[in-house]
Design a protein around this motif. Structure first.
Motif, PDB file in Angstrom:
ATOM      1  N   ASP A   1      50.996  43.353  32.010  1.00 18.41           N
ATOM      2  CA  ASP A   1      49.931  43.563  32.166  1.00 18.41           C
ATOM      3  C   ASP A   1      50.926  43.233  34.201  1.00 18.41           C
ATOM      4  N   LEU A   2      51.641  43.279  33.533  1.00 17.62           N
ATOM      5  CA  LEU A   2      52.542  43.196  35.368  1.00 17.62           C
ATOM      6  C   LEU A   2      53.855  44.310  35.714  1.00 17.62           C
ATOM      7  N   ILE A   3      53.672  44.915  36.350  1.00 17.99           N
ATOM      8  CA  ILE A   3      54.532  45.579  36.810  1.00 17.99           C
ATOM      9  C   ILE A   3      55.538  45.185  38.022  1.00 17.99           C
ATOM     10  N   ILE A   4      56.480  45.654  38.279  1.00 15.42           N
ATOM     11  CA  ILE A   4      57.253  45.521  39.835  1.00 15.42           C
ATOM     12  C   ILE A   4      59.038  46.291  39.869  1.00 15.42           C
ATOM     13  N   VAL A   5      58.271  46.815  41.115  1.00 13.99           N
ATOM     14  CA  VAL A   5      58.714  47.713  41.593  1.00 13.99           C
ATOM     15  C   VAL A   5      59.581  47.147  42.852  1.00 13.99           C
ATOM     16  N   GLY A   6      60.887  48.180  42.645  1.00 12.15           N
ATOM     17  CA  GLY A   6      61.800  47.319  43.529  1.00 12.15           C
ATOM     18  C   GLY A   6      63.099  47.594  43.723  1.00 12.15           C
ATOM     19  N   SER A   7      63.770  47.268  44.049  1.00 17.01           N
ATOM     20  CA  SER A   7      65.659  47.954  44.433  1.00 17.01           C
ATOM     21  C   SER A   7      66.500  46.746  42.921  1.00 17.01           C
ATOM     22  N   VAL A   8      67.211  47.931  43.009  1.00 20.66           N
ATOM     23  CA  VAL A   8      68.307  47.200  41.622  1.00 20.66           C
ATOM     24  C   VAL A   8      69.387  47.711  42.256  1.00 20.66           C
ATOM     25  N   GLY A   9      70.295  46.729  42.029  1.00 23.61           N
ATOM     26  CA  GLY A   9      71.877  46.582  42.824  1.00 23.61           C
ATOM     27  C   GLY A   9      72.453  45.597  42.626  1.00 23.61           C
ATOM     28  N   LEU A  10      73.896  45.777  42.821  1.00 20.68           N
ATOM     29  CA  LEU A  10      74.397  45.331  43.010  1.00 20.68           C
ATOM     30  C   LEU A  10      75.295  44.313  44.253  1.00 20.68           C
TER      31      LEU A  10
ATOM     32  N   LEU B   1      54.663  45.336  44.310  1.00 16.29           N
ATOM     33  CA  LEU B   1      55.506  46.690  44.882  1.00 16.29           C
ATOM     34  C   LEU B   1      56.383  45.741  45.902  1.00 16.29           C
ATOM     35  N   GLY B   2      57.759  45.559  45.372  1.00 14.48           N
ATOM     36  CA  GLY B   2      58.492  44.529  45.599  1.00 14.48           C
ATOM     37  C   GLY B   2      59.236  45.500  47.125  1.00 14.48           C
ATOM     38  N   ASN B   3      60.507  44.286  47.563  1.00 14.62           N
ATOM     39  CA  ASN B   3      60.859  45.101  48.999  1.00 14.62           C
ATOM     40  C   ASN B   3      61.464  46.862  48.395  1.00 14.62           C
TER      41      ASN B   3
ATOM     42  N   VAL C   1      47.122  43.260  43.513  1.00 13.47           N
ATOM     43  CA  VAL C   1      48.252  44.002  44.367  1.00 13.47           C
ATOM     44  C   VAL C   1      48.871  43.613  45.122  1.00 13.47           C
ATOM     45  N   LEU C   2      50.181  42.816  44.708  1.00  7.74           N
ATOM     46  CA  LEU C   2      51.457  42.055  45.932  1.00  7.74           C
ATOM     47  C   LEU C   2      51.881  43.464  46.323  1.00  7.74           C
ATOM     48  N   VAL C   3      51.883  43.530  48.109  1.00  7.88           N
ATOM     49  CA  VAL C   3      53.633  44.165  48.471  1.00  7.88           C
ATOM     50  C   VAL C   3      54.141  42.734  50.187  1.00  7.88           C
TER      51      VAL C   3
ATOM     52  N   LYS D   1      51.328  50.350  57.333  1.00  5.30           N
ATOM     53  CA  LYS D   1      50.274  49.758  56.860  1.00  5.30           C
ATOM     54  C   LYS D   1      49.236  49.894  56.429  1.00  5.30           C
ATOM     55  N   GLU D   2      49.405  51.614  56.331  1.00  7.12           N
ATOM     56  CA  GLU D   2      48.825  52.181  54.664  1.00  7.12           C
ATOM     57  C   GLU D   2      49.552  51.183  53.674  1.00  7.12           C
ATOM     58  N   VAL D   3      50.535  50.866  53.195  1.00 15.14           N
ATOM     59  CA  VAL D   3      50.195  50.541  51.772  1.00 15.14           C
ATOM     60  C   VAL D   3      49.444  48.881  52.180  1.00 15.14           C
ATOM     61  N   VAL D   4      49.448  48.275  52.918  1.00 16.29           N
ATOM     62  CA  VAL D   4      48.869  47.088  53.300  1.00 16.29           C
ATOM     63  C   VAL D   4      47.929  47.519  53.639  1.00 16.29           C
ATOM     64  N   SER D   5      47.037  48.506  53.715  1.00 16.89           N
ATOM     65  CA  SER D   5      45.735  49.085  53.882  1.00 16.89           C
ATOM     66  C   SER D   5      45.128  48.555  52.108  1.00 16.89           C
ATOM     67  N   LYS D   6      45.830  49.194  51.844  1.00 15.51           N
ATOM     68  CA  LYS D   6      45.660  49.262  50.026  1.00 15.51           C
ATOM     69  C   LYS D   6      46.198  48.220  48.853  1.00 15.51           C
TER      70      LYS D   6
END
Ligand code: AMP
Length: 304
Positions: A6-15, A124-126, A145-147, A162-167
């Motif tokens: 039901d949920l996907i999260i996109v963002g950085s994955v790192g060390l 939409l993570g950072n 959708v949360l950004v 701004k385009e992301v925030v508008s959507k």
């Protein structure tokens, strides 16, 4: 299995390599998606969208699996994993970035597995706003959708942001970012300017002072942070807050304002556990009854 998502999260994955005045740690699991997915996993099975290099330790991948995170959307590319290092001052509020090595993240193009394109809840993570837009284009009809963002993107990718925030349905950012984004010092004026970009809600993170939700209908909800006794590493607290919030919305499958307030409580409490240890280590030992007990305790603290 991923059909149940039901949920996907996109963002950085790192060390991450983190220096605090008490303790320093090198190459520990970090990135906005790692923190957010670990937190959301207490409420909902979550799909992770990100990229790692071929050097990404198998033990960290196993950790994601331990959290029951779906990894179909996690790409592996030839090269080194994203690496970030930061140093905290004595007060643990001020942090300085020492290095950011983008590595495989530099040419990342998030391509969602087909099973991810019908999710109802999307965080939409950072990451760069262009990448957030690319993900938004692929998810067919999300309910909520949360950004999240950071000062870097406000400074160097303002139009795309701004385009992301508008959507999206909700924008979350911290106090200084809200001021930077809008040029307004007063938080309510800043929130109003951000709502004019299009989202239904703006959620301002105020660190140890909690958070403030401002809705398009003019209503305001404010909540303190849970008072943490054992603060070891605040890295990723904003991500675990948002991840917990989204995990809860996906679990109850509601996104009315009452549900959002309940979700903010969950996000606040999940985040309070995360800062008690480095990386996502505290979540490895956290069990649902302990989380539930702190949620009840917190609700009692804020009751009037
Ligand atoms: P936070 O404490 O919420 O700022 O999140 C810290 C996490 O953000 C760390 O685990 C870093 O790996 C990650 N991070 C740092 N810089 C960036 C960046 N430019 N883009 C995406 N993630 C980043």
């Amino acid at each position: 299995m991923s059909k149940e998502l039901d949920l996907i999260i996109v963002g950085s994955v790192g060390l991450d390599s983190i220096i605090t005045t008490r303790e320093s740690r090198e190459n520990i699991l970090g990135g906005s998606a790692s923190f957010a997915c670990a937190a959301s996993s207490f409420f909902s099975r979550t799909g992770m969208v990100g990229v790692v290099g071929t050097d990404f330790p198998a033990s960290y991948r196993a950790l994601y699996e331990q959290f029951n995170i779906d990894l179909e959307g996690l790409q592996v590319q030839e090269g080194k994993t994203f690496h970030w290092s930061g140093e905290y001052e004595e007060n643990m509020d001020n942090r300085h970035t020492l290095h950011t090595e983008l590595n495989v993240f530099e040419h990342f193009s998030p391509h969602l597995p087909d099973s991810y394109c019908d999710v109802d809840y999307l965080f939409l993570g950072n990451i760069a706003p262009e990448l957030q837009l690319h993900v938004l284009e692929q998810v067919r009809n999300p309910k909520f959708v949360l950004v999240d963002t950071m000062d870097l993107w406000i400074n160097i990718a303002n139009d795309a942001l701004k385009e992301v925030v508008s959507k999206v349905t909700m924008l979350t950012l911290n106090e200084s970012e809200a001021r930077l984004f809008t040029g307004e010092h007063d938080l309510l004026s800043a929130a109003k300017a951000l709502l004019e970009l299009g989202p239904q809600y703006v959620l301002v993170k105020k660190g140890a002072n909690g958070s403030m939700l401002i809705a398009r209908d003019g209503s305001i909800f404010m909540i303190p942070a849970y008072p943490v006794m054992e603060l070891h590493d605040p890295t990723g607290a904003g991500d675990t807050f948002a991840g917990g919030l989204m995990g809860y919305l996906a679990e109850v499958d509601r996104h009315d304002q009452a549900a959002i307030r309940e979700a903010i409580v969950r996000g606040t409490v999940v985040a309070s556990f995360g800062v008690e240890k480095f990386s996502v280590e505290r979540y490895q030992s956290l069990k649902k009854p302990e989380l539930g007990a702190r949620i009840d305790e917190f609700l009692e603290m804020v009751r009037v």
